[in-house]
Design an enzyme around this catalytic site. Structure first.
Site, PDB file in Angstrom:
ATOM      1  N   LEU A  68       0.848  -1.191   0.000  1.00 28.74           N
ATOM      2  CA  LEU A  68       0.000   0.000   0.000  1.00 28.74           C
ATOM      3  C   LEU A  68       0.884   1.242   0.000  1.00 28.74           C
ATOM      4  O   LEU A  68       2.101   1.136   0.193  1.00 28.74           O
ATOM      5  CB  LEU A  68      -0.911  -0.045   1.232  1.00 28.74           C
ATOM      6  CG  LEU A  68      -1.805  -1.294   1.306  1.00 28.74           C
ATOM      7  CD1 LEU A  68      -2.552  -1.348   2.625  1.00 28.74           C
ATOM      8  CD2 LEU A  68      -2.786  -1.342   0.151  1.00 28.74           C
ATOM      9  N   PRO A  69       0.314   2.427  -0.211  1.00 23.32           N
ATOM     10  CA  PRO A  69       1.172   3.613  -0.331  1.00 23.32           C
ATOM     11  C   PRO A  69       2.046   3.868   0.901  1.00 23.32           C
ATOM     12  O   PRO A  69       3.258   4.111   0.764  1.00 23.32           O
ATOM     13  CB  PRO A  69       0.170   4.753  -0.545  1.00 23.32           C
ATOM     14  CG  PRO A  69      -1.033   4.086  -1.156  1.00 23.32           C
ATOM     15  CD  PRO A  69      -1.088   2.725  -0.537  1.00 23.32           C
ATOM     16  N   LYS A 170      15.140   0.581   2.982  1.00 28.06           N
ATOM     17  CA  LYS A 170      14.401   1.014   1.778  1.00 28.06           C
ATOM     18  C   LYS A 170      14.371   2.543   1.684  1.00 28.06           C
ATOM     19  O   LYS A 170      14.569   3.115   0.601  1.00 28.06           O
ATOM     20  CB  LYS A 170      12.971   0.456   1.839  1.00 28.06           C
ATOM     21  CG  LYS A 170      12.051   0.916   0.726  1.00 28.06           C
ATOM     22  CD  LYS A 170      12.506   0.437  -0.641  1.00 28.06           C
ATOM     23  CE  LYS A 170      11.714   1.109  -1.756  1.00 28.06           C
ATOM     24  NZ  LYS A 170      12.186   0.737  -3.086  1.00 28.06           N
ATOM     25  N   LYS A 239       7.614  10.890   0.083  1.00 25.81           N
ATOM     26  CA  LYS A 239       7.306  10.155   1.331  1.00 25.81           C
ATOM     27  C   LYS A 239       8.539   9.380   1.802  1.00 25.81           C
ATOM     28  O   LYS A 239       8.912   9.430   2.972  1.00 25.81           O
ATOM     29  CB  LYS A 239       6.110   9.224   1.060  1.00 25.81           C
ATOM     30  CG  LYS A 239       5.743   8.246   2.138  1.00 25.81           C
ATOM     31  CD  LYS A 239       6.229   6.829   1.900  1.00 25.81           C
ATOM     32  CE  LYS A 239       5.802   6.198   0.603  1.00 25.81           C
ATOM     33  NZ  LYS A 239       6.272   4.835   0.402  1.00 25.81           N
TER      34      LYS A 239
END
Ligand code: NDP
Length: 294
Positions: A68-69, A170, A239
């Protein structure tokens, strides 16, 4: 016979879930798919042979993947699903999430007997389609070992540490993508303004020590062509850069270059649009230099 479920059939999840189906077809297991917009799950079932289910139907799974985002959307699904899941279920979150969220989510799920791993991926939509993604996992070694046989979309699997470490690695990786992209863009803008032909400049840089994935692939294929195909949204890169800064902050590290580029990527997302491809960040740089990169 294992039942896996994949929740979140976006640019990454859709092709990743297709690899789970192929593996299940070979081993006799089942692959359930769920998506907020159900049409996509129906399409996946028709195209790949998965089973489109409601959120309640997901509770049959032994191994559950999410992509998901952000961690916020994963939180919503944990709240909705955790009470329905059986003890012993493994929840593998392939979202590029936040390390603090991972630690909280693992605890929340543990209260229901469910194990949680942060398992973000790199390799882009082309890696997802080819089944060659790199998966970086955070969590106890025995849980990581339990997950390994189910990572049908992976080319490389690395346990990078305890819960949250996968998300931290990440975020830093994507921060480095942003730094390389922005720095290469700055250099090319200066060369363009000096009258140098950018294709020739890249020809040299890519045979020299200044090269990067940005100079070798992203800029020639997406920026100089003016195509900017949307495979990884600029808002998602902004993000990730924000998460990387949180990692820097909580480690009390000194990383002024990362902070500066994170600010530029955030600005680019506001100016150019978060739904644009991440390489369109360089459109802000073009405005700053009155110089198109073409
Ligand atoms: P997309 O925007 O293509 O897909 C997002 C998915 O999340 C869709 O299935 C969407 O459903 C679903 N979703 C959004 N909001 C909610 C919600 N509130 N509740 C439930 N489902 C929701 O994103 P990507 O696939 O590109 O990215 C997914 C993750 O993977 C991100 O964390 C990203 O940073 C990371 N990533 C992306 C890469 C890429 O190249 N694109 C590469 C590596 C990692 P719906 O269809 O209904 O909108």
């Amino acid at each position: 016979m294992t039942t896996t479920a994949f929740l979140g059939l976006g640019a990454m999840g859709y092709p990743m879930a297709a690899h789970l189906v192929r593996q299940a077809q070979a081993s006799g297991g089942r692959t359930l798919v769920w998506n907020r917009t159900p049409d996509k799950a129906q399409r996946h079932a028709q195209e790949h042979g998965s089973e489109a289910v409601t959120l309640e139907g997901v509770a049959q799974a032994d191994v559950l993947f999410t992509c998901l985002p952000t961690s916020a959307e994963v939180d919503e699904l944990i709240s909705a699903l955790a009470p329905q899941l059986r003890s012993g279920v493994l929840w593998v979150d392939c979202t590029s999430g936040h390390p603090d969220a991972a630690r909280r989510q693992r605890e929340e799920l543990a209260a229901h007997g469910v194990k949680f791993l942060d398992a973000p991926v790199s390799g882009g939509t082309s890696g997802a389609e080819a089944g060659t993604l790199t998966v970086m996992l955070g969590g106890p070694a025995e849980d990581v070992d339990a997950a390994r046989p189910h990572l049908a979309f992976a080319g490389k699997v690395v346990r990078v540490g305890d819960t949250g470490a996968g998300f931290a690695v990440k975020a830093v990786n994507n921060m480095l993508l942003a730094v390389n992209l922005w720095a290469a863009g700055e250099g090319l803008a200066a060369l363009g303004r000096s009258g140098v032909e950018l294709g020739a400049a890249l020809d040299v840089i890519n045979a020299s020590s200044g090269r990067s994935n940005a100079s070798e692939n992203l800029i020639p294929q997406r920026v100089l062509t003016r195509e900017f195909p949307v495979t990884f949204a600029l808002g998602l890169l902004a993000k990730d850069a924000g998460i990387a800064l949180d990692v820097v902050q909580s480690a009390r590290a000194s990383a002024p270059t990362l902070a500066q580029v994170a600010g530029l990527i955030r600005a680019a997302s506001h100016v150019v649009g978060p739904e644009q491809d991440h390489t369109a960040a360089l459109k802000l740089l073009e405005q700053m230099n009155a110089q198109e990169l073409k």
